[in-house]
Design a protein around this motif. Structure first.
Motif, PDB file in Angstrom:
ATOM      1  N   GLU A 165      31.215  17.948  24.287  1.00  0.00           N
ATOM      2  CA  GLU A 165      31.163  19.229  24.606  1.00  0.00           C
ATOM      3  C   GLU A 165      30.645  19.429  25.959  1.00  0.00           C
ATOM      4  O   GLU A 165      30.807  20.508  26.733  1.00  0.00           O
ATOM      5  CB  GLU A 165      29.863  19.831  23.734  1.00  0.00           C
ATOM      6  N   GLU A 166      29.749  18.527  26.545  1.00  0.00           N
ATOM      7  CA  GLU A 166      29.181  18.384  27.968  1.00  0.00           C
ATOM      8  C   GLU A 166      30.466  18.496  28.974  1.00  0.00           C
ATOM      9  O   GLU A 166      30.369  19.008  30.155  1.00  0.00           O
ATOM     10  CB  GLU A 166      28.517  17.044  28.057  1.00  0.00           C
ATOM     11  N   TYR A 167      31.379  17.786  28.552  1.00  0.00           N
ATOM     12  CA  TYR A 167      32.688  17.660  29.597  1.00  0.00           C
ATOM     13  C   TYR A 167      33.901  18.245  29.035  1.00  0.00           C
ATOM     14  O   TYR A 167      34.983  17.705  29.387  1.00  0.00           O
ATOM     15  CB  TYR A 167      33.031  15.930  29.616  1.00  0.00           C
ATOM     16  N   ALA A 168      33.810  19.252  28.304  1.00  0.00           N
ATOM     17  CA  ALA A 168      34.750  20.027  27.659  1.00  0.00           C
ATOM     18  C   ALA A 168      35.742  20.513  28.832  1.00  0.00           C
ATOM     19  O   ALA A 168      37.075  20.651  28.670  1.00  0.00           O
ATOM     20  CB  ALA A 168      34.409  21.212  27.192  1.00  0.00           C
ATOM     21  N   ASP A 169      35.424  21.125  29.998  1.00  0.00           N
ATOM     22  CA  ASP A 169      36.236  21.348  31.037  1.00  0.00           C
ATOM     23  C   ASP A 169      36.878  20.292  31.556  1.00  0.00           C
ATOM     24  O   ASP A 169      38.278  20.519  31.801  1.00  0.00           O
ATOM     25  CB  ASP A 169      35.499  22.102  31.999  1.00  0.00           C
ATOM     26  N   ILE A 204      42.221  17.245  31.605  1.00  0.00           N
ATOM     27  CA  ILE A 204      43.083  16.067  31.723  1.00  0.00           C
ATOM     28  C   ILE A 204      44.285  16.298  30.788  1.00  0.00           C
ATOM     29  O   ILE A 204      45.161  15.879  30.923  1.00  0.00           O
ATOM     30  CB  ILE A 204      42.035  14.905  30.791  1.00  0.00           C
ATOM     31  N   ARG A 205      43.899  17.375  29.618  1.00  0.00           N
ATOM     32  CA  ARG A 205      45.096  17.706  28.772  1.00  0.00           C
ATOM     33  C   ARG A 205      46.088  18.654  29.629  1.00  0.00           C
ATOM     34  O   ARG A 205      47.450  18.329  29.350  1.00  0.00           O
ATOM     35  CB  ARG A 205      44.627  18.636  27.564  1.00  0.00           C
ATOM     36  N   ASP A 206      45.712  19.446  30.540  1.00  0.00           N
ATOM     37  CA  ASP A 206      46.466  20.253  31.286  1.00  0.00           C
ATOM     38  C   ASP A 206      47.284  19.568  32.100  1.00  0.00           C
ATOM     39  O   ASP A 206      48.417  19.803  32.532  1.00  0.00           O
ATOM     40  CB  ASP A 206      45.793  21.339  31.991  1.00  0.00           C
ATOM     41  N   ARG A 207      46.752  18.251  32.444  1.00  0.00           N
ATOM     42  CA  ARG A 207      47.722  17.392  33.560  1.00  0.00           C
ATOM     43  C   ARG A 207      48.545  16.689  32.482  1.00  0.00           C
ATOM     44  O   ARG A 207      49.368  15.712  33.100  1.00  0.00           O
ATOM     45  CB  ARG A 207      46.867  16.617  34.221  1.00  0.00           C
ATOM     46  N   GLY A 208      48.800  16.898  31.340  1.00  0.00           N
ATOM     47  CA  GLY A 208      49.679  16.230  30.351  1.00  0.00           C
ATOM     48  C   GLY A 208      49.371  15.051  29.896  1.00  0.00           C
ATOM     49  O   GLY A 208      50.336  14.244  29.265  1.00  0.00           O
ATOM     50  N   HIS A 209      48.015  14.560  29.828  1.00  0.00           N
ATOM     51  CA  HIS A 209      47.649  13.205  29.190  1.00  0.00           C
ATOM     52  C   HIS A 209      47.283  13.619  27.833  1.00  0.00           C
ATOM     53  O   HIS A 209      47.022  14.859  27.270  1.00  0.00           O
ATOM     54  CB  HIS A 209      46.332  12.818  29.862  1.00  0.00           C
ATOM     55  N   VAL A 266      40.666  20.907  22.762  1.00  0.00           N
ATOM     56  CA  VAL A 266      42.010  21.048  23.193  1.00  0.00           C
ATOM     57  C   VAL A 266      43.063  21.640  22.287  1.00  0.00           C
ATOM     58  O   VAL A 266      44.054  21.500  22.674  1.00  0.00           O
ATOM     59  CB  VAL A 266      42.257  19.498  23.414  1.00  0.00           C
ATOM     60  N   GLY A 267      42.637  22.110  21.061  1.00  0.00           N
ATOM     61  CA  GLY A 267      43.648  22.807  20.482  1.00  0.00           C
ATOM     62  C   GLY A 267      44.012  22.013  18.878  1.00  0.00           C
ATOM     63  O   GLY A 267      43.888  21.133  18.705  1.00  0.00           O
ATOM     64  N   GLU A 268      43.957  23.040  17.973  1.00  0.00           N
ATOM     65  CA  GLU A 268      44.192  22.429  16.613  1.00  0.00           C
ATOM     66  C   GLU A 268      45.151  21.610  16.259  1.00  0.00           C
ATOM     67  O   GLU A 268      46.265  21.681  16.863  1.00  0.00           O
ATOM     68  CB  GLU A 268      44.103  23.701  15.815  1.00  0.00           C
ATOM     69  N   ASP A 269      44.419  20.289  15.635  1.00  0.00           N
ATOM     70  CA  ASP A 269      45.290  19.343  15.269  1.00  0.00           C
ATOM     71  C   ASP A 269      45.886  18.557  16.424  1.00  0.00           C
ATOM     72  O   ASP A 269      47.195  18.176  16.386  1.00  0.00           O
ATOM     73  CB  ASP A 269      46.396  19.643  14.286  1.00  0.00           C
TER      74      ASP A 269
END
Ligand code: ZN
Length: 277
Positions: free
Chosen positions: A59-63, A68-73, A108-111
């Protein structure tokens, strides 16, 4: 084709198991927000990695996790807390992996979260079965390193070897973290202290040797190893533990950059673990 998987256990420096018995000032230094230099490096290299996140700091590092996800990892789970698995009953473990997956999926999104790595590779067979039951699709906690007092020797009976370092049971995969055999010792060269300790020419040669026998390699890294900001290690921490936590941090990112560049030039294909599902 040669393959390599870059994995990062997204935790704080104070999660190190050998520091847990000492009073440390958790708020004095944060290494996770320093991850951007490393993320930029991966973008430059065109490498997509897997980040196993500790649920209690998510939660602390949610952004940061979303970036990280948006960069494709890929985002995976590194437990709810960082306690060793053999300190938990199977029931506690089951509750925690469900809770951690929910926290991370909410971010990061469901499932989205499919993979798991146990703190200090302390997975055992009954907990591995629970992961599978609770909707995880793979684990990467298997290391063959009997000399280390913490690592469990994971029973993989019923699993078949799919390819080097990958074992399969139904649709569930187990990824082995490789070790390097020197005499009768297996050394985990692919991450942690050893990767920081060995100079570039040595580590490069060891990995080259590894690829002569096996087609894939798994790296494991931590945010505190990817920055050299000072860690507030108090004076009551023994020298050997201070050494373990700090050796090779300075210049590690540069060494890693050189190593990854070398492997890419050798034709090694990097992908997240989840891409094998
Ligand atoms: Zn960890």
């Amino acid at each position: 084709m040669k393959k390599a998987y870059l994995t990062i256990d997204l935790e704080e420096w104070y999660h190190l198991d050998y520091l847990k018995d000492y009073e440390v000032d958790k708020h004095k230094a944060k290494t996770v927000p320093e991850i951007f230099t490393f993320l930029d490096m991966l973008d430059d290299l065109g490498i997509k990695a897997t980040f196993f996140v500790v649920g209690e700091i998510a939660e602390e590092y949610a952004d940061i996790i979303r970036e990280i996800r948006d960069r494709g990892h890929e985002i995976g789970c590194h437990g709810l807390d960082h306690d060793l698995l053999y300190n938990k009953t199977d029931e506690e473990f089951r509750d925690q992996i469900i809770k951690a997956k929910n926290i991370l999926d909410r971010i990061v999104g469901e499932d989205t979260v499919k993979g798991y790595r146990a703190s200090c590779f302390t997975m055992n067979r009954s907990k591995l079965n629970l992961l599978k039951e609770c909707g995880y699709e793979y684990d990467s906690s298997y290391i063959s390193f009997a000399e280390h007092p913490l690592y469990e020797d994971l029973d993989l009976s019923g699993y078949v070897k799919k390819e080097d370092l990958i074992y399969q049971n139904d649709d569930f995969l187990e990824f082995e973290v490789p070790t390097y055999q020197i005499g009768k010792y297996n050394i985990p060269i692919s991450g942690g202290g050893y990767l920081r300790l060995f100079p570039y020419p040595v580590i490069k040669q060891l990995i080259k040797n590894h690829f002569k026998k096996q087609s894939s390699f798994v790296f494991y890294l931590h945010p505190f190893e990817l920055t050299d900001i000072p860690l507030p290690l108090s004076s009551n921490i023994p020298r050997k533990d201070k050494f373990r936590a700090t050796v090779g941090r300075k210049g590690n990112l540069k060494k890693l950059n050189k190593l990854l560049r070398f492997l890419k030039n050798e034709g090694v294909n990097f992908k997240p673990l989840g891409a094998e599902l």
